[in-house]
Design a protein around this motif. Structure first.
Motif, PDB file in Angstrom:
ATOM      1  N   THR A  67      12.288   8.259 -37.095  1.00 40.58           N
ATOM      2  CA  THR A  67      11.992   7.769 -38.430  1.00 40.58           C
ATOM      3  C   THR A  67      10.721   8.425 -38.970  1.00 40.58           C
ATOM      4  OG1 THR A  67      10.596   5.945 -37.682  1.00 40.58           O
ATOM      5  CG2 THR A  67      12.975   5.534 -37.787  1.00 40.58           C
ATOM      6  N   LYS A  68      10.454   8.206 -40.260  1.00 35.30           N
ATOM      7  CA  LYS A  68       9.228   8.727 -40.860  1.00 35.30           C
ATOM      8  C   LYS A  68       7.986   8.153 -40.172  1.00 35.30           C
ATOM      9  CE  LYS A  68      10.681  11.302 -44.431  1.00 35.30           C
ATOM     10  NZ  LYS A  68      12.121  11.365 -44.169  1.00 35.30           N
ATOM     11  N   SER A  69       8.129   6.979 -39.574  1.00 33.29           N
ATOM     12  CA  SER A  69       6.999   6.366 -38.874  1.00 33.29           C
ATOM     13  C   SER A  69       6.898   6.820 -37.424  1.00 33.29           C
ATOM     14  CB  SER A  69       7.094   4.841 -38.942  1.00 33.29           C
ATOM     15  OG  SER A  69       8.291   4.389 -38.327  1.00 33.29           O
ATOM     16  N   ARG A  75       9.235   6.561 -34.958  1.00 29.00           N
ATOM     17  CA  ARG A  75       9.943   5.735 -33.978  1.00 29.00           C
ATOM     18  C   ARG A  75      11.358   6.260 -33.763  1.00 29.00           C
ATOM     19  NH1 ARG A  75       7.628   0.801 -32.888  1.00 29.00           N
ATOM     20  NH2 ARG A  75       9.653  -0.086 -32.352  1.00 29.00           N
ATOM     21  N   ALA A  84       5.362  10.167 -41.807  1.00 33.84           N
ATOM     22  CA  ALA A  84       4.900   9.354 -42.929  1.00 33.84           C
ATOM     23  C   ALA A  84       3.447   9.650 -43.280  1.00 33.84           C
ATOM     24  CB  ALA A  84       5.077   7.873 -42.612  1.00 33.84           C
ATOM     25  N   GLN A  85       2.620   9.910 -42.272  1.00 27.71           N
ATOM     26  CA  GLN A  85       1.214  10.187 -42.529  1.00 27.71           C
ATOM     27  C   GLN A  85       1.030  11.522 -43.238  1.00 27.71           C
ATOM     28  OE1 GLN A  85      -1.535   8.077 -41.871  1.00 27.71           O
ATOM     29  NE2 GLN A  85      -2.429   9.596 -43.270  1.00 27.71           N
TER      30      GLN A  85
END
Length: 380
Positions: free
Chosen positions: A225-227, A229, A32-33
């Motif tokens: 996930t995109k984060s 996790r 995500a970053q």
């Protein structure tokens, strides 16, 4: 009897049941970053979406053009990659009526034993393995190529990589070494782009057919996930999957081999369309034989064969290859993995493939063999 090492009373020896062979674990930027740091403009997003749609229609037989996935075996120099992309853009403008050209931007390389694993894994080409840096470099490069108006193709090796760059890929490959992998079949089932599965290195096509069938179905598996996790990923299945005939101990682009592969697909109720890899087993280890393979595919297209919907070609600015030396200074535009055709031969190859797909009155009589020397024309 098993001997048990004795320790002083009350003192327990250290027991390492986990990470016994792990040297370090280093956290990196979450997907995500990176997606936030290197965003995709709306114009590029629409371009990628359009390219995927065109490829999907070709695979379904709704677009008569030939899909051509062409470019370097692997990417090791950003400036040379962009120079090649600009050349592809010029070519595409001339042959776009007959070909849909997607550029190979291969950033990961599977290895049979050991060797350089690609720009993402070792972006400095010196064994320092700055993967975080490689992911950012790869994303920026893909964005630049797409901004030029050139669709990109890549091979996904690590199942986490698509979270960082998948939105910039119009077509993806699953290689001969991983087509039988359940992890990669599950991955393909959730990818947003069309996916080609290569037959195994032994030449077994049924492995690729089985992969296509598996990837078309819904799956549930562990992912990230995109984060960043851990999560359970549920997919809908990918109906834009197809097989790639890449040869094995013997070539398999001949008419009989294509017919056999088509027969397997029809038996399984899958659209009988295949791609031919002009390199690898089909070129018998000689990169120059890609010209012969492409010429044969062109001949069949002139004869009305519709089962071969695409070809793959390994090509770079300079013909051949150079040895990879860790920490060295490789020549830009000259492969450090598999040998590639140069742009002059590649231009002639694309010209013949395009001519073969046009109406008879529009076809060039030029064969790719001896094109530049015989006619004295500049390459496309």
């Amino acid at each position: 009897m098993i001997a048990v090492e004795q320790h002083p009373a009350g003192v327990s020896p250290p027991v390492h049941l986990d990470d016994a062979r792990i040297r370090t674990v280093q956290e990196i930027t979450v997907p995500a970053q990176l997606l936030h740091d290197v965003p995709v403009p709306r114009s590029v997003a629409e371009f990628v979406h359009g390219a995927r749609g065109a490829i999907s229609r070709i695979l379904a037989g709704a677009d008569p053009r030939l899909l051509v996935v062409v470019g370097p075996c692997s990417i090791h120099d950003v400036a040379a990659t962009l120079e090649y992309a600009r050349w592809i853009r010029r070519v595409s403008r001339e042959v776009g009526d007959a070909l849909v050209i997607v550029m190979r931007v291969y950033l990961e390389k599977p290895r049979t034993r050991t060797g350089w694993k690609g720009l993402i894994n070792d972006p400095r080409l010196d064994g320092t393995f700055h993967i975080d840096e490689g992911l950012a470099l790869a994303r920026r490069l893909l964005l630049q190529v797409n901004t030029l108006g050139v669709p990109t193709a890549t091979e996904f090796v690590d199942p986490i990589t698509p979270q960082y760059i998948g939105d910039l890929i119009s077509w993806a490959a699953i290689g001969a070494r991983t087509t039988e992998s359940q992890v990669h079949r599950e991955l393909a089932s959730g990818l947003s782009c069309p996916v080609g599965f290569k037959n195994s290195t032994t030449g077994d096509v049924s492995v690729a057919v089985n992969a296509v069938i598996a990837a078309r179905r819904a799956h549930h598996f562990l992912g990230v996930t995109k984060s960043g996790r851990a999560a359970i990923v549920s997919t809908t299945g990918n109906t834009d999957c197809h097989i790639i005939l890449r040869g094995g101990p013997r070539p398999n682009y001949d008419g009989a081999s294509v017919k056999a592969a088509v027969g397997q697909l029809m038996t399984e109720g899958v659209c009988p369309r295949v791609m031919v890899d002009c390199s690898h087993g089909n070129s018998a280890g000689d990169y120059r034989r890609q010209l012969l393979v492409a010429s044969e595919i062109a001949r069949r297209r002139r004869d009305g064969c519709e089962h071969v919907c695409g070809v793959m070609v390994e090509s770079n600015l300079i013909a051949g290859r150079q040895p990879f030396v860790s920490g060295g200074r490789p020549v830009p535009g000259l492969s450090i993995t598999d040998p590639c055709l140069g742009i002059e031969d590649t231009g002639a190859l694309l010209k013949e493939l395009a001519a073969a797909g046009r109406p008879v009155d529009d076809r060039s009589a030029v064969s790719i063999h001896g094109y530049a020397h015989t006619h004295g024309e500049a390459p496309l």
